[in-house]
Design an enzyme around this catalytic site. Structure first.
Site, mmCIF file in Angstrom:
data_model
loop_
_atom_site.group_PDB
_atom_site.id
_atom_site.type_symbol
_atom_site.label_atom_id
_atom_site.label_comp_id
_atom_site.label_asym_id
_atom_site.label_seq_id
_atom_site.Cartn_x
_atom_site.Cartn_y
_atom_site.Cartn_z
ATOM 1 N N ASN A 162 -51.955 28.978 -14.066
ATOM 2 C CA ASN A 162 -53.045 29.836 -13.368
ATOM 3 C C ASN A 162 -52.483 30.348 -12.754
ATOM 4 O OD1 ASN A 162 -52.759 26.929 -12.276
ATOM 5 N ND2 ASN A 162 -54.351 27.870 -10.546
ATOM 6 N N GLU A 260 -50.882 17.164 -7.710
ATOM 7 C CA GLU A 260 -51.370 18.558 -7.186
ATOM 8 C C GLU A 260 -52.658 18.879 -8.279
ATOM 9 O OE1 GLU A 260 -48.631 21.517 -6.572
ATOM 10 O OE2 GLU A 260 -47.793 20.146 -4.596
ATOM 11 N N CYS A 293 -56.987 26.736 -7.863
ATOM 12 C CA CYS A 293 -57.414 25.233 -7.487
ATOM 13 C C CYS A 293 -57.601 25.393 -6.594
ATOM 14 C CB CYS A 293 -55.988 24.347 -7.466
ATOM 15 S SG CYS A 293 -54.363 24.613 -6.654
ATOM 16 N N GLU A 468 -46.062 17.696 -0.986
ATOM 17 C CA GLU A 468 -44.816 18.818 -0.942
ATOM 18 C C GLU A 468 -44.626 19.890 0.050
ATOM 19 O OE1 GLU A 468 -43.841 19.471 -5.702
ATOM 20 O OE2 GLU A 468 -45.090 17.955 -5.574
HETATM 21 P P1 NAD Z 1 -53.932 20.231 -17.583
HETATM 22 O O1 NAD Z 1 -54.029 19.520 -17.060
HETATM 23 O O2 NAD Z 1 -54.903 21.062 -18.832
HETATM 24 O O3 NAD Z 1 -52.114 20.914 -18.034
HETATM 25 C C1 NAD Z 1 -51.276 20.915 -16.346
HETATM 26 C C2 NAD Z 1 -49.804 20.968 -17.695
HETATM 27 O O4 NAD Z 1 -49.636 19.116 -18.035
HETATM 28 C C3 NAD Z 1 -49.482 21.804 -18.692
HETATM 29 O O5 NAD Z 1 -48.337 21.873 -18.509
HETATM 30 C C4 NAD Z 1 -49.807 20.636 -19.468
HETATM 31 O O6 NAD Z 1 -49.162 20.894 -20.944
HETATM 32 C C5 NAD Z 1 -49.427 19.410 -19.164
HETATM 33 N N1 NAD Z 1 -49.938 18.560 -20.007
HETATM 34 C C6 NAD Z 1 -51.461 18.098 -20.797
HETATM 35 N N2 NAD Z 1 -51.402 16.370 -21.162
HETATM 36 C C7 NAD Z 1 -50.373 15.800 -19.998
HETATM 37 C C8 NAD Z 1 -50.377 14.316 -20.581
HETATM 38 N N3 NAD Z 1 -50.937 13.529 -21.475
HETATM 39 N N4 NAD Z 1 -48.350 14.218 -20.057
HETATM 40 C C9 NAD Z 1 -48.336 15.243 -19.207
HETATM 41 N N5 NAD Z 1 -48.611 16.872 -19.309
HETATM 42 C C10 NAD Z 1 -49.998 16.215 -19.962
HETATM 43 O O7 NAD Z 1 -54.070 21.712 -16.887
HETATM 44 P P2 NAD Z 1 -54.051 22.773 -16.238
HETATM 45 O O8 NAD Z 1 -56.348 22.831 -17.192
HETATM 46 O O9 NAD Z 1 -53.232 24.039 -17.457
HETATM 47 O O10 NAD Z 1 -54.653 24.044 -15.214
HETATM 48 C C11 NAD Z 1 -56.034 23.688 -14.491
HETATM 49 C C12 NAD Z 1 -56.060 22.838 -13.501
HETATM 50 O O11 NAD Z 1 -54.869 22.437 -12.749
HETATM 51 C C13 NAD Z 1 -56.803 22.832 -12.935
HETATM 52 O O12 NAD Z 1 -57.864 22.002 -12.562
HETATM 53 C C14 NAD Z 1 -56.596 23.354 -11.578
HETATM 54 O O13 NAD Z 1 -57.119 21.936 -9.651
HETATM 55 C C15 NAD Z 1 -55.340 21.915 -11.269
HETATM 56 N N6 NAD Z 1 -54.974 23.085 -10.352
HETATM 57 C C16 NAD Z 1 -53.860 22.402 -8.998
HETATM 58 C C17 NAD Z 1 -53.288 23.071 -8.656
HETATM 59 C C18 NAD Z 1 -52.948 22.338 -7.067
HETATM 60 O O14 NAD Z 1 -51.497 22.805 -6.300
HETATM 61 N N7 NAD Z 1 -53.703 21.349 -6.868
HETATM 62 C C19 NAD Z 1 -52.853 23.965 -8.785
HETATM 63 C C20 NAD Z 1 -52.942 24.809 -9.601
HETATM 64 C C21 NAD Z 1 -53.650 24.280 -10.393
#
Ligand code: NAD
Length: 494
Positions: A162, A260, A293, A468
């Site tokens: 995102n 996060e 997020c 962080e």
């Molecule tokens: P996601 O969890 O699907 O993927 C995030 C990352 O993890 C990607 O690079 C993905 O390839 C990787 N990944 C997926 N499965 C994995 C595994 N088994 N082992 C290691 N890596 C793996 O999330 P998304 O759809 O890319 O992003 C959206 C989510 O991120 C939302 O829930 C949002 O709230 C959260 N987010 C949180 C913050 C924060 O700072 N708290 C900031 C931005 C987004």
């Protein structure tokens, strides 16, 4: 693996982007590839190297080999190189902004004016902050206690789509400034600017193997990376379910993790609030098509002003110009991927079927087509319903009303998340009282999304583990050590 640079270059928004991994200062191909689609028009932008266990192992080996040299480099020299990376980001700001917009659909003007400048600032801030570490000496009966922030080793950094480069560099910069080496695994839906960052870092003089970029799917490249025994820190930003599996994988080697994760943050509007400001803040939740997020997606409004607040918010939503994220006038672009559109629409359909009412929006933008979704406000929702309890990650807000401050707090607290909370009130004492009762990593009073790299950032409950930002980043990315030295005459014992 034949490495023909032309074969491995995608031209995106006129910018050549290498589609291979960046491992040990070299471009490395993989036998398999994956497609990266543009949310702007659905076109395939690139086919990228699809890493797995072998490539993750090679990247960690490169990071391990580079670690002693980078860790031994003085902080001042590391800071110099990281400032040169920031210079490179600034010099290529337009390329980065254009590629990021093609890749994840967020507004080009936001990438140009705030996001990419912040990427550069991530490097500058953490490079300088690292110079302040280690000034904590004190005495115990003549013995000198020297506290040092020692780099921990190779770090695995896994990031979402995102805000790809901003969130990646928020981890890369402090990890490198602390003297660690890193393997960055960007999200497969928006992997391109990470590749450009590798070019920029190499041009800035970052030694080979200090920053490695591993491309691929989460369950392949990502899973292999975070479970690697030689990784000393795992920092992950993404969804709660993935966060759980990342933490479980890291637990096998007791590797410290920073998570996060997602949110379902409330925005509380009290009757004493400036209603225009409240409506402005609520309308901001449609930024990046709601794929933020921190977004305060649960509007909790005091009963007496709910109707008027809804009217003012609806007027703002109606004025939001949807369309091509590259156009200056556009206020909301498309969702990132067809699967995200399906997911968002699924939540809305199920909510409507369960009795919710769309005060406005409630579906795709039929005229624009593509991945455009209408800004949506759902009323008539129950606290325990799916739409109130689950993160949608799209332009969908719910509105519930309350009568008393206690009821407002109870609704605000009634999910398993705790990333952020926003409250809008004209009464400073109420602001203090209510913010003290909310469980959240960040509380904003009469404002939203005011961020400062000096501040701690993270989530409570299922929104995350750890903090962080500022010195908290270094507490995570370092092994903090206390060295106790006896006085020359030997001193006492104990
Ligand atoms: P996601 O969890 O699907 O993927 C995030 C990352 O993890 C990607 O690079 C993905 O390839 C990787 N990944 C997926 N499965 C994995 C595994 N088994 N082992 C290691 N890596 C793996 O999330 P998304 O759809 O890319 O992003 C959206 C989510 O991120 C939302 O829930 C949002 O709230 C959260 N987010 C949180 C913050 C924060 O700072 N708290 C900031 C931005 C987004």
């Amino acid at each position: 693996m034949a490495d023909n640079p032309v074969e491995h270059t995608a031209v995106v928004a006129g910018v050549p982007v290498d589609t291979r991994h960046w491992i040990g200062g070299r471009r490395t191909a993989s036998p398999a590839s994956f497609a990266d689609l543009s949310p702007v028009d659905g076109r395939e932008l690139a086919r990228l190297a699809r890493g797995g266990a072998a490539e993750a192992g090679a990247a960690v080996a490169a990071a391990s080999a580079a670690f002693p040299g980078w860790a031994a480099t003085s902080r001042a020299e590391r800071a110099r190189v990281l400032h040169a990376v920031a210079d490179g980001v600034e010099a290529r700001l337009e390329d980065l902004a254009r590629v990021e917009t093609e890749d994840n659909g967020a507004l080009l003007r936001a990438h140009r004016r705030s996001v990419m400048p912040r990427v550069a600032h991530n490097f500058r801030y953490f490079a300088d902050k690292a110079l302040e570490l280690g000034e904590k000496d004190f005495e115990t009966r003549g013995h000198r206690n020297h506290v040092s922030w020692d780099p921990a080793g190779p770090c695995a950094l896994v990031t979402p789509w995102n805000a790809p480069l901003m969130l990646a560099t928020w981890k890369v910069a402090p990890a490198l400034a602390a003297g660690n080496t890193v393997v960055l695994k960007p999200a497969e839906w928006s992997p391109l600017t990470a590749s450009l960052l590798a070019d920029i870092a190499a041009d800035a003089g970052l030694p080979p193997g200090v920053l490695n970029v591993l491309q691929g799917y989460g369950n392949e490249a990502g899973a292999a990376l975070v479970s690697h025994p030689c990784v000393r820190r795992v920092s992950f930003t993404g969804s709660v379910p993935t966060g759980r599996s990342v933490a479980a994988a890291a637990a096998a080697h007791l590797t410290p993790v920073s998570l996060e994760l997602g949110g379902k943050s409330p925005l509380l509007v009290f009757a004493d609030a400036d209603l225009d400001r409240a409506a402005d803040l609520a309308a901001e939740q449609y930024d990046n098509a709601g794929q933020v997020c921190l977004a305060a997606t649960r509007l909790l409004v005091e009963e007496g002003v709910a109707e008027e607040f809804t009217r003012r918010l609806a007027a703002r939503a109606a004025a939001l110009v949807q369309g091509d994220p590259r156009a200056e006038a556009t206020g909301m672009g498309p969702l990132v991927h067809p699967r995200q559109l399906e997911r968002v629409d699924g939540f809305v359909r199920r909510a409507l079927a369960a009795g919710a009412r769309a005060a406005y929006g409630g579906g795709r933008h039929e005229e624009l087509g593509g991945l455009h979704y209408r800004p949506t406000l759902l009323t008539g929702v129950d606290q325990d319903s799916e739409i109130v309890q689950e993160e949608v990650f799209g332009p969908v807000l719910t509105l519930q009303t309350f009568r008393t401050e206690d009821e407002a707090v109870e609704l605000a607290e009634g999910t398993r998340f705790g990333l952020a909370a926003t409250l809008v009130t004209g009464d400073p004492r109420r602001a203090e009282r209510v913010s003290a009762r909310l469980t959240a990593g960040t509380v904003w009073v009469n404002c939203f999304y005011v961020r400062d790299l000096r501040a701690p950032f993270g989530g409570a409950r299922e929104s995350g583990v750890g903090r962080e930002g500022g010195t908290w980043s270094f507490d995570f990315y370092c092994d903090v050590k206390n060295t106790v030295t006896a006085p020359a005459d030997g001193g006492g014992h104990g």
